[in-house]
Structure formats: structure tokens, C-alpha cells
Write a protein that holds these residues in place. Structure first.
Motif, PDB file in Angstrom:
ATOM      1  N   LEU A  79      37.759  39.399  46.608  1.00  0.00           N
ATOM      2  CA  LEU A  79      36.203  39.726  46.453  1.00  0.00           C
ATOM      3  C   LEU A  79      35.979  41.125  45.097  1.00  0.00           C
ATOM      4  N   ARG A  80      37.122  41.935  45.432  1.00  0.00           N
ATOM      5  CA  ARG A  80      36.987  43.078  44.531  1.00  0.00           C
ATOM      6  C   ARG A  80      37.603  42.825  42.973  1.00  0.00           C
ATOM      7  N   ARG A  81      38.154  41.904  43.037  1.00  0.00           N
ATOM      8  CA  ARG A  81      38.899  41.219  41.807  1.00  0.00           C
ATOM      9  C   ARG A  81      40.215  42.418  41.569  1.00  0.00           C
ATOM     10  N   PHE A  82      40.761  42.698  42.729  1.00  0.00           N
ATOM     11  CA  PHE A  82      41.883  43.592  42.476  1.00  0.00           C
ATOM     12  C   PHE A  82      43.313  42.852  42.355  1.00  0.00           C
ATOM     13  N   TYR A  83      43.343  41.832  41.418  1.00  0.00           N
ATOM     14  CA  TYR A  83      44.351  41.056  41.170  1.00  0.00           C
ATOM     15  C   TYR A  83      45.730  41.669  40.881  1.00  0.00           C
ATOM     16  N   ASP A  84      45.647  42.838  40.397  1.00  0.00           N
ATOM     17  CA  ASP A  84      47.000  43.302  40.067  1.00  0.00           C
ATOM     18  C   ASP A  84      47.706  43.881  41.400  1.00  0.00           C
ATOM     19  N   ASP A  85      46.510  44.438  42.305  1.00  0.00           N
ATOM     20  CA  ASP A  85      47.248  44.791  43.476  1.00  0.00           C
ATOM     21  C   ASP A  85      47.639  43.501  44.474  1.00  0.00           C
ATOM     22  N   ALA A  86      46.809  42.552  44.258  1.00  0.00           N
ATOM     23  CA  ALA A  86      47.156  41.250  44.946  1.00  0.00           C
ATOM     24  C   ALA A  86      48.689  40.971  44.286  1.00  0.00           C
ATOM     25  N   LEU A  87      49.066  40.836  43.204  1.00  0.00           N
ATOM     26  CA  LEU A  87      50.379  40.321  42.792  1.00  0.00           C
ATOM     27  C   LEU A  87      51.459  41.223  43.511  1.00  0.00           C
ATOM     28  N   VAL A  88      51.294  42.536  43.725  1.00  0.00           N
ATOM     29  CA  VAL A  88      52.253  43.429  44.501  1.00  0.00           C
ATOM     30  C   VAL A  88      52.286  43.115  45.849  1.00  0.00           C
TER      31      VAL A  88
ATOM     32  N   ARG B  87      30.077  40.601  33.438  1.00  0.00           N
ATOM     33  CA  ARG B  87      30.553  41.890  33.069  1.00  0.00           C
ATOM     34  C   ARG B  87      30.567  42.957  34.177  1.00  0.00           C
ATOM     35  N   GLU B  88      29.409  42.858  35.021  1.00  0.00           N
ATOM     36  CA  GLU B  88      29.131  43.561  36.100  1.00  0.00           C
ATOM     37  C   GLU B  88      30.391  43.657  37.152  1.00  0.00           C
ATOM     38  N   ILE B  89      30.573  42.408  37.367  1.00  0.00           N
ATOM     39  CA  ILE B  89      31.521  42.121  38.704  1.00  0.00           C
ATOM     40  C   ILE B  89      32.987  41.919  38.099  1.00  0.00           C
ATOM     41  N   GLY B  90      33.126  42.363  36.657  1.00  0.00           N
ATOM     42  CA  GLY B  90      34.525  42.318  36.154  1.00  0.00           C
ATOM     43  C   GLY B  90      35.322  40.986  36.099  1.00  0.00           C
ATOM     44  N   GLU B  91      34.672  39.733  35.980  1.00  0.00           N
ATOM     45  CA  GLU B  91      35.291  38.666  35.747  1.00  0.00           C
ATOM     46  C   GLU B  91      35.354  38.303  34.299  1.00  0.00           C
ATOM     47  N   GLN B  92      36.674  38.589  33.604  1.00  0.00           N
ATOM     48  CA  GLN B  92      36.808  38.537  32.190  1.00  0.00           C
ATOM     49  C   GLN B  92      36.884  37.086  31.759  1.00  0.00           C
ATOM     50  N   HIS B  93      37.483  36.408  32.301  1.00  0.00           N
ATOM     51  CA  HIS B  93      37.768  34.821  31.973  1.00  0.00           C
ATOM     52  C   HIS B  93      36.369  34.263  31.651  1.00  0.00           C
ATOM     53  N   ARG B  94      35.558  34.374  32.732  1.00  0.00           N
ATOM     54  CA  ARG B  94      34.113  33.677  32.756  1.00  0.00           C
ATOM     55  C   ARG B  94      33.341  34.132  31.707  1.00  0.00           C
ATOM     56  N   GLN B  95      33.534  35.556  31.329  1.00  0.00           N
ATOM     57  CA  GLN B  95      32.902  36.325  30.365  1.00  0.00           C
ATOM     58  C   GLN B  95      33.212  35.723  29.120  1.00  0.00           C
ATOM     59  N   ALA B  96      34.325  35.232  28.853  1.00  0.00           N
ATOM     60  CA  ALA B  96      34.741  34.795  27.630  1.00  0.00           C
ATOM     61  C   ALA B  96      34.227  33.294  27.417  1.00  0.00           C
ATOM     62  N   VAL B  97      34.293  32.609  28.583  1.00  0.00           N
ATOM     63  CA  VAL B  97      33.568  31.127  28.505  1.00  0.00           C
ATOM     64  C   VAL B  97      32.227  31.167  27.985  1.00  0.00           C
ATOM     65  N   VAL B  98      31.425  32.063  28.906  1.00  0.00           N
ATOM     66  CA  VAL B  98      29.733  32.139  28.596  1.00  0.00           C
ATOM     67  C   VAL B  98      29.880  32.798  27.308  1.00  0.00           C
ATOM     68  N   ALA B  99      30.658  33.662  26.609  1.00  0.00           N
ATOM     69  CA  ALA B  99      30.424  33.828  25.369  1.00  0.00           C
ATOM     70  C   ALA B  99      30.464  32.619  24.364  1.00  0.00           C
TER      71      ALA B  99
END
Length: 497
Positions: A204-213, A423-435
Motif C-alpha cells: 500500500l505504501r509502496r515500500f518495495y525496497d523494504d519488502a525485498l529485505v 506521481r502523488e502515490i509514488g507509482e513510477q512505472h505507471r507515470q511512465a506509461v501515462v506520460a
């Protein structure tokens, strides 16, 4: 250390300092011994203060909260106990009230002291047991709030979903650090349990680097116990984090390992979720035929194992893969099944997702008015349940339909809303798709310079994520935009000749 031995490499020095149990030995040149200074401060503490000092040092995370310290201590904190440590400059208060931290060298000093004393080690071990038990119980309650979007009735320790999120946010570094104790045999079970309660929050918070650990340690802990179900769940959660960070090939490997673990314990329901995640990743890798087979595996599990909602999720994914493959009639059949199941089970998030995908099929078949209505319905659902990623996706899908209708100005507005939310929720990949989608719409309007800027944005994000497919797509679209801009400049030039 380098003064005494100037030939020592930085890599050797880093290796020596990495072990907190021996770090203090290296920070003593015989004249200016830090350990001696710390010993002096430590001996001045009362027995109660010394124990509190150790609990601060051995707590997980960079800082420690009042709650965590109390649980580790095993009783109410002594009056002004932490204040005494602050006055002695052994701990320092943080900006967040009721949080303290300690210098890394002091922490290393305590770690070495505890490691050399069996009685202190036992006390520390008991503190970890108490803390893991408390963290796991609260994380399980918080997870229940997050999974039931939204929670309308108080449950357990939290008054609602926002209170649960506030606790998770406040204890995040401690929670993540505590899961690394999974590599210790005496704490493996509790640490793995805690890790598995954190999946929804980290996503939910997009803490994916934490999730990897978290999940790499959980896998190691589950393996040490021979717990194949927990190992499979940890591989599955690791795969999700890898997919969201665009490490797609690694994600495929993780989901495959989850399935291998599940096969050995006949965990059909969990296997269904892993097949769904594998299918979604294969779609993103554009391996559509393999994705179709992965989703069909869930249907084969349905009679004896898979929950109907898991099957509905698979039908939705299957519909998406078939749409990408151009098999639109089959896609619609699969998506209609998923939509009816989502309504039957009252899963509004899934319903909104499926309706969005139905709209995509209708756009591709030229049924633009119906597609626009689908995306409107999907957006209304997502707004109602507070699902911002779904809301942004619906805005972008509406934009694509509007552009196909020739309503370019409104389409640009919708693309912009989607880009802003992502951008507000920090979803980078989807930002690229929409851009890139926005860039295409701008190109169709003849605004090639504006389009170029959007494709550059998409390119930069995709390069940062290491997403080669979208890097290549952005470069291709950028070349078209630049060619259009150049052609426009030539036409303008001819008019002025």
C-alpha cells in the motif's frame, strides 16, 4: 586504524567495521580508546538505567519508540529512566515525541558487551521474544483493517484503518528490522509470521525496497524451519515486490519458487494466488501465451482448492492477456465471468478492475461510447472505496477513449489527472506509461514539442527503473515526436520565406 596501518584498503576497513560485535576492538589505538570512555559512562549508570540503555541499543531499527522500549523492557519504564540516558548523552530524543536513537558506536559497544555475557544474552533474547510477539499481534490486527477497505467498526487495538496505518508508519523501521531476526533459529517462526503480516502495508505504501529485505529474510527463516507454506508465501510476496520494482525476470523466478514450495504441501489456494501473480508478470514481459497458460492453471485448481474469488482474479488476468493477444471475443467472455463473480462476492476493487478491462476491449473493437461508460463506472467505484491507483488508471483509460473520439483537449486533461495521482502515490512505472500515452495524444494534436517533453519524462523514469521494454518504447515515440516537430518547423519556415 588507517594511521596505524596505512596500507589497509578501504574494503578491508569496511569489512572489519561491519561486524558490530567486534567493531569496538578496531576503534581503539591504545591511547584514545573509545571503549574505555564508554565503559566509564556505563559504570556510572544504575542497574536499572544500564538495562534500559541495553534495551535501547538492542531494539530493532534506527530509533526506538516508547512503546517498543516498554515491550522490550518487559514492564513500565522507570520514571525519568530515559531522561537520565539523555542527560548522560547516551541516547538522544528524536523530532517525533517518544522516540529516541543512539549513535552507531554506542550500539556496537552494547552489542559486544551483551555478546560476551550469557546472562545479558538471555535477557536480550527474552526481550526480542516479547517484542516479536507484540509486533506480530498488532501487525495482524492492522492487516485486517487494511484488507477490509474501509473498516467501519473499531477492531482490537486500533479504532480504524487510519489508526492502524499511523501505527505501522510510526514503527515501520522497527518492524522491518525485526523481521531480519528470522535468520536466528530461536526467533525464526515469530519473525516470519511478522513478515507475512506486513505484505499489504508495504504494498500500500509502496515500500518495495523494504519488502525485498523483509521477504528475503523470511525465506531464509522459513527454510531453516522446513516450513514450506511460509516459504511459498514469502517467495510470492518477494515476487510482488520484484514485479513492482520492474525486476520482472527475477519476479518470474520468485513466483516459480513459490509454486514449487506449494506443490510439496498441496497448498492449492495459495498456489492459485501465485499462478495469478506469475500470469500478471508474464503479461508485463509480453509473454502472452505463457500468461494465458498460467491463468488457466487457476481454473484447473478451482474444483478442489481455489477460492472462487481467486478464480475470478484469474479470469480477469486471462481477459487482459487475451486482449493483449488480440483475441478480443475470448477476452470479453473471460472478463464477463470475472465481473459477475466479483459482484456475487461483493469485491468492489475487483469489480472496478474488471470493468476497466472490459472498457479496454470495447475501445479496441470501436465501441467507444460503451467503453467510456465502462471507465466512468470503474472510476466511480474506485473513488468510492478510496482506491487511488485504480482511480488514476480509469482517468487514463478515459483519456485514451476520448482521444479515439477526437476529443483531444478533454483527453489531455484526463491524462494529466492520472499522471498527477500516480506521481502523488509514488507509482513510477505507471507515470511512465501515462506520460507516453499523453505524449501520443499531444502528437495527434500537432503539439510535438509538448509531446517530446512527455516522452522524455517517460524515458527517464523507465531508465531509472531498468525497464528496457518501456525504454525502447519511449525512445521510439520520442523519435516520432521530434520528427513531427522538425516537420512542423520546416512548414513554418516555408510560410515565412
Amino acid at each position: 586504524m588507517l594511521i596505524v596501518n596505512p596500507g589497509k584498503s578501504v574494503a578491508e576497513l569496511t569489512s572489519e567495521l561491519a561486524d558490530t560485535t567486534t567493531r569496538m576492538d578496531y576503534l581503539d589505538d591504545g591511547e584514545r580508546g573509545m571503549k574505555a570512555a564508554f565503559d566509564l559512562s556505563y559504570r556510572r549508570l544504575t542497574k536499572q538505567q544500564a538495562r534500559l540503555f541495553r534495551m535501547v541499543a538492542l531494539a530493532p531499527g534506527a530509533d526506538v519508540s516508547h512503546e517498543t522500549l516498554t515491550v522490550s523492557h518487559g514492564a513500565a519504564l522507570p520514571p525519568r529512566g530515559v531522561d537520565a540516558l539523555v542527560r548522560a548523552h547516551l541516547v538522544e530524543p528524536q523530532d517525533t515525541r517518544g522516540h529516541w536513537r543512539m549513535h552507531d558506536l554506542l550500539r556496537a559497544y552494547v552489542v559486544a558487551k551483551v555478546a560476551a555475557d550469557d546472562q545479558l544474552k538471555s535477557d536480550h533474547d527474552n526481550a526480542r521474544t516479547r517484542l516479536l510477539s507484540r509486533f506480530s499481534a498488532l501487525a495482524a490486527e492492522a492487516r485486517a483493517h487494511l484488507r477490509s477497505l474501509p473498516v467501519r467498526e473499531p477492531r482490537g487495538s486500533f479504532s480504524g484503518r487510519e489508526a492502524a496505518l499511523e501505527w505501522l508508519d510510526g514503527e515501520r523501521t522497527s518492524l522491518v528490522s525485526a523481521t531480519t531476526w528470522a535468520i536466528e533459529p530461536s526467533h525464526a517462526r515469530a519473525s516470519v509470521r511478522l513478515a507475512l503480516h506486513l505484505g499489504e502495508y508495504l504494498g500500500l505504501r509502496r515500500f518495495y525496497d523494504d519488502a525485498l529485505v523483509v521477504y528475503r529474510h523470511a525465506i531464509e527463516g522459513a527454510r531453516s524451519m522446513g516450513d514450506l507454506r511460509s516459504e511459498g508465501r514469502s517467495w510470492n510476496n518477494l515476487g510482488i515486490a520484484l514485479r513492482r520494482t520492474r525486476k520482472l525476470d527475477d519476479a518470474v523466478e520468485a513466483f516459480s519458487r513459490a509454486l514449487a514450495a506449494y506443490e510439496r504441501v498441496d497448498a492449492g489456494q495459495s498456489a492459485g494466488r501465485a499462478w495469478n501473480n506469475l500470469g500478471r508478470t508474464l503479461v508485463e514481459l509480453r509473454r502472452f501465451d505463457e500468461a494465458v497458460e498460467a491463468y488457466k492453471q487457476v481454473g484447473r485448481l478451482s474444483e478442489s482448492h481455489a477460492h472462487p474469488l481467486t478464480v475470478a482474479i484469474a479470469d480477469n488476468g486471462l481477459g487482459r492477456a487475451l486482449t493483449k493477444s488480440g483475441r478480443l471475443d475470448e477476452a470479453m467472455d473471460s472478463l464477463v465471468r470475472a465481473r459477475e463473480a466479483s459482484r456475487r462476492w461483493g469485491n468492489r476493487y475487483l469489480e472496478g478492475t474488471v470493468i476497466n478491462n472490459i472498457g479496454r476491449v470495447r475501445r479496441r473493437t470501436g465501441s467507444l461510447a460503451e467503453a467510456l461508460a465502462d471507465h466512468d463506472r470503474a472510476r466511480a467505484i474506485f473513488v468510492d472505496i478510496g482506491e487511488r491507483e485504480g482511480t488514476a488508471t480509469s482517468h487514463n483509460e478515459r483519456a485514451l477513449v476520448l482521444a479515439a473520439m477526437g476529443r483531444f483537449a478533454t483527453a489531455v486533461e484526463e491524462h494529466g489527472l492520472a499522471l498527477q495521482i500516480f506521481r502523488e502515490i509514488g507509482e513510477q512505472h505507471r507515470q511512465a506509461v501515462v506520460a507516453n500515452d499523453l505524449g501520443l495524444t499531444l502528437q495527434r494534436m500537432g503539439r510535438h514539442g509538448d509531446a517530446e517533453a512527455k516522452h522524455i519524462l517517460a524515458l527517464e523514469i523507465s531508465q531509472r527503473l531498468g525497464d528496457q521494454y518501456h525504454v525502447d518504447r519511449s525512445l521510439s515515440l520520442l523519435a516520432v515526436a521530434r520528427a513531427g516537430a522538425a516537420a512542423g518547423s520546416r512548414r513554418t519556415g516555408r510560410r515565412w520565406v
